[in-house]
Design a protein around this motif. Sequence first.
Motif, short mmCIF file in Angstrom:
data_model
loop_
_atom_site.label_atom_id
_atom_site.label_comp_id
_atom_site.label_asym_id
_atom_site.label_seq_id
_atom_site.Cartn_x
_atom_site.Cartn_y
_atom_site.Cartn_z
N SER A 201 0.81 -1.25 0.12
CA SER A 201 -0.14 -0.19 -0.09
C SER A 201 0.66 1.25 0.01
O SER A 201 0.61 2.09 -0.17
N SER A 202 2.10 1.11 0.10
CA SER A 202 2.43 2.67 -0.05
C SER A 202 4.00 2.80 -0.94
O SER A 202 4.13 3.73 -1.62
N ARG B 215 9.28 -6.24 -2.54
CA ARG B 215 8.64 -5.07 -2.51
C ARG B 215 9.08 -3.83 -1.55
O ARG B 215 9.02 -2.81 -1.82
N GLN B 216 9.47 -4.98 -0.48
CA GLN B 216 10.10 -3.98 0.93
C GLN B 216 11.62 -3.59 0.72
O GLN B 216 11.70 -1.89 0.48
N ARG B 217 12.51 -4.54 -0.60
CA ARG B 217 13.11 -3.72 -1.03
C ARG B 217 13.16 -2.71 -1.97
O ARG B 217 14.54 -1.54 -2.05
N ILE B 218 12.04 -2.27 -2.92
CA ILE B 218 12.40 -1.32 -3.12
C ILE B 218 11.54 -0.20 -2.26
O ILE B 218 12.23 0.78 -2.57
N GLY B 219 11.31 -0.22 -1.50
CA GLY B 219 10.60 0.90 0.14
C GLY B 219 11.82 1.56 0.40
O GLY B 219 12.04 2.49 0.38
N GLU C 278 4.88 -6.70 -9.70
CA GLU C 278 5.61 -8.26 -10.21
C GLU C 278 6.09 -8.57 -9.36
O GLU C 278 6.74 -9.77 -9.72
N PHE C 279 6.53 -7.97 -8.07
CA PHE C 279 7.26 -8.53 -7.45
C PHE C 279 6.93 -9.64 -6.07
O PHE C 279 5.66 -9.21 -5.33
N GLN D 118 16.09 -11.66 5.41
CA GLN D 118 16.19 -11.05 4.66
C GLN D 118 16.57 -9.70 4.59
O GLN D 118 17.23 -9.01 4.69
N VAL D 119 15.53 -9.26 5.43
CA VAL D 119 14.81 -7.20 5.28
C VAL D 119 15.74 -6.62 6.28
O VAL D 119 16.82 -6.08 6.42
N VAL D 120 15.64 -7.56 7.64
CA VAL D 120 16.61 -7.65 8.55
C VAL D 120 17.78 -7.24 8.72
O VAL D 120 19.18 -6.58 8.67
N ASN D 121 18.85 -8.08 7.67
CA ASN D 121 20.20 -8.56 7.21
C ASN D 121 20.64 -7.50 6.14
O ASN D 121 21.40 -6.70 6.52
#
Lengths: 327, 363
Positions: B105-106, B160-164, B154-155, B192-195
């Motif tokens: 949503s962001s 998506r969080q990486r794009i954010g 598409e992600f 993955q995101v924490v790292n």
Amino acid sequence: MPLLDVRDLSVVFQRKGTRPVRAVDGVSFTVEPGQTVGLVGESGCGKSVTSLAIMGLLPRRGNKVTGEVRFDETDLLKLRPQDLRDWRGRDIGMIFQDPLSSLNPVIPLGLQVAEVLERHQGRTRKAALKQARDLLDAVGIPDPDRRLDEFPHQLSGGMRQRALIAIALACKPRLLIADEPTTALDVTIQAQILTLLKELVDDSGTALVMITHDLGVVAGLCDTVNVLYAGKVVERAYRHQLFAEPRHPYTHGLLQSVPRLDVDRGERLHQIRGSVSDNIPWSEGCAFAPRCDRVIDDCIGETVPLEPTFRGGALRCTNPVPQEVPA
Amino acid sequence: MSDALVEIDDLKVHFPIKSGLLFDRTVGYVYAVDGVSLKIKRGETYGLVGESGCGKSTLGRGLLRLVEPTSGGITFDGTDVRALSGERMRLFRRRMQMVFQDPMSSLDPRQSVESLLIEGLKAHGLRTSMHEKLRSTLDSVGLPASALSKYPHEFSGGQRQRIGIARALVLDPELIVADEPVSALDVSIQAQVVNLLDDLQESLGLTYLVIAHDLAVIRHISDTIGVMYLGSLVEEATADQLYERPLHPYTKALLSAVPIPDPLVEDRRERILLAGDLPSPANPPSGCRFRTRCPWSQIRCAEERPELRVFDDSGQRVACHFAEQILSGELRPHEVRAELVRPAGDAAVDAELIPTQGDLPTP
């Protein structure tokens, strides 16, 4: 004899013009009377669809449910919808994740609890409401006399979940299915609800199927744990066994990737590469193979069978994490 | 204090509760953030933890002036942020960026990744060598350059969080406020995101304010942790210190409530079960905000609101009159009766609250 015996349960979503999706793919497990069994997995692993299929709550259209769900020797999947209704709520109770959307917003709480008693135990409205009051009291809702006439929006999330538990346990079912009962709640409220569930289950001897993505919740509550991945059980073990020595690389990876409060902070978290969408179909090998660190040639090709281990455990892996040799 | 990048001094964010059809009358306030003071050092990760409704997200937004604080001071690298007006504030925001909870949503579903990332650069007039910048930013968050022409749907969630994160990084900010950056993600993706956040901090020297409800995640990534309850900080300490020696009764309860994925530990744990729910921030209890649920509460707690004070040489700060007595065991816990709490009062309250993301993951 098991209370619930799920055999080779499969759910296929079919819609015109799209490829059929195998949400649940030959899941088998048993629940003994009074036992607590966990179904653990991430989103899309089929854990919630399994519970809905057991209860016969999946819409008839567009879904093909095959296999057997034997509850006390009766195959629930073969019952007519009107007959199944006699079982639901009386012998099997269910708690859903979001209490606000599973309670009726325009009916007072008391009536929603009483309804179950009227339907299954033939109580009069008055007697049922009286019993509803006691039930609300038993699940720890303060001032239950006043709560009877109130509506769900007047209660907090934790209180709503308690009300839902009261409804599910009203007829003293032999089996309770809890689908992520604490996911929408804060940790302190989660602790309240889990403690309450544990007490109620212990006191009444109700068997519990606990569906969750939270390994911590499972560790404190379940006797046996089934780990699901992409619609299949990949590992089953007693909880002490599972957490001490996870054999499947997926289970192992999951346990390694969550930061824990009780151990020193490590430098980096272990990560499982890729995402759930990187699976290959089970018919072409192990669905987890593209993300697995221990992948070998044998993993690709044909479906990996679920092999029994010891004490009722099972494992679906060609190259499992080695067991530590006891010293 | 030159090593502090951000200094927040007695920050308050109150939302008015309006009522009436034609003329809005203010009938009360929701005390979302009610007097918070903290410092974030350059290059560190400050973790803000608390349950839903404690004001942690509002504090993060208030810091960036995405909601206007009612009173209090914000100093960012020596600049008084609250004194900045209009255009200067807009340009200043380049130095502090935000990562949101729910990447679905962001991120605008109708914008390609390229246009999402380029928007910030254009707004700040950074038009030179834009495409190289985009590529290197995507590379640093672990996405291929081919992602530029794709759209958010598409992600997967983790990507998506990486794009954010890339969208925040592209402006070379100094501070990133991450509001529940991993709670919408699956367990295997969270790591993955924490790292990734860890790696970026190391290579770019970023300062983070991470807001989350998951204590285990917060402890893993933070250097300093602040615990919030009903609009105020109740305790602040270094990550290790907080878990080793929690002083505030609420912190103790919070820590004991987190399930640990180990049956041996779970079977032996003692839980401090809190009675009842979080009181309404529109009508907070007198004195100590936590006293209605605190198993150690005394008469003094209802009369006097405890200040956040430095406890000892370790620098740990706690807002409790009786922290010493509770620590030494002099004060014993007693039973607490649950009080019924109305969720957000009447409809008028709901209408005036700013929409914030829910705090908890959707599995």
